[in-house]
Enzyme design. Structure first.
Site, PDB file in Angstrom:
ATOM      1  N   HIS A   7      62.950  47.252  97.506  1.00 17.46           N
ATOM      2  CA  HIS A   7      64.051  48.508  97.270  1.00 17.46           C
ATOM      3  C   HIS A   7      64.871  48.818  96.644  1.00 17.46           C
ATOM      4  CE1 HIS A   7      66.658  46.827 100.112  1.00 17.46           C
ATOM      5  NE2 HIS A   7      66.926  47.396  99.991  1.00 17.46           N
ATOM      6  N   HIS A  80      72.193  50.266  94.501  1.00 14.43           N
ATOM      7  CA  HIS A  80      71.955  48.727  93.919  1.00 14.43           C
ATOM      8  C   HIS A  80      70.013  48.446  93.668  1.00 14.43           C
ATOM      9  CE1 HIS A  80      70.778  48.918  98.239  1.00 14.43           C
ATOM     10  NE2 HIS A  80      70.624  47.689  98.370  1.00 14.43           N
ATOM     11  N   GLU A 131      70.783  42.567  95.318  1.00 17.59           N
ATOM     12  CA  GLU A 131      70.742  42.824  96.977  1.00 17.59           C
ATOM     13  C   GLU A 131      69.131  41.214  96.989  1.00 17.59           C
ATOM     14  OE1 GLU A 131      69.910  45.847  99.592  1.00 17.59           O
ATOM     15  OE2 GLU A 131      70.034  44.543 100.872  1.00 17.59           O
TER      16      GLU A 131
HETATM   17 CO    CO Z   1      69.164  47.352 100.332  1.00 16.24          CO
END
Ligand code: CO
Length: 138
Positions: A7, A80, A131
């Site tokens: 994502h 992110h 991440e």
């Molecule tokens: Co995230």
């Protein structure tokens, strides 16, 4: 090591308003409505894309790191990128061995998808917070 883009994280001062915008403007499908992750100091919601997801993130209070991000970018912005990895501990150890900065204690925390995640400092990724998450069961 690096796998699928899971994502893109987008910080927003108002998840509900941003969800409405993506729905009305882009016809986006909300896959998970707003819910709180108190341990990380944020609320999140997910929008489904054909090949990935958007994660909308809103701070729960001033102690949240996303609060500081919104101080710099009050209208919100890209926060992110999240990539899947097969083995989160092996990925962390390999990154650290190469001199990268893993944020926090370096111990994986349970992320919004219910699987362990770590964060890597933007200076190690072209200025983007990264991440890494353990590949979820599909
Ligand atoms: Co995230």
């Amino acid at each position: 090591m690096i796998g699928r883009l899971n994502h893109v994280g987008i910080a927003t001062p108002d998840i509900d308003a941003t969800l409405r915008m993506y729905q009305e403007l882009y016809g986006a499908t909300v896959s998970r409505a707003k819910f709180e992750l108190p341990a990380q100091g944020v609320s999140v919601a997910f929008i489904d894309l054909a090949n990935s997801q958007l994660e909308l993130i809103e701070p729960l209070g001033e102690a949240s790191p996303v609060w500081s991000f919104l101080k710099k970018f009050p209208a919100g912005g890209q926060h992110h990128l999240c990539f899947e990895v097969e083995d989160i501990l092996a990925a962390r150890d390999a990154l650290k061995a190469k001199g990268a900065t893993v944020l926090g204690t370096g111990e994986p925390r349970i992320g919004a998808h219910g699987v362990p995640v770590i964060f890597v400092h933007p200076k190690d990724s072209g200025g983007v917070l990264v991440e890494l998450m353990a590949t979820p069961e599909h």
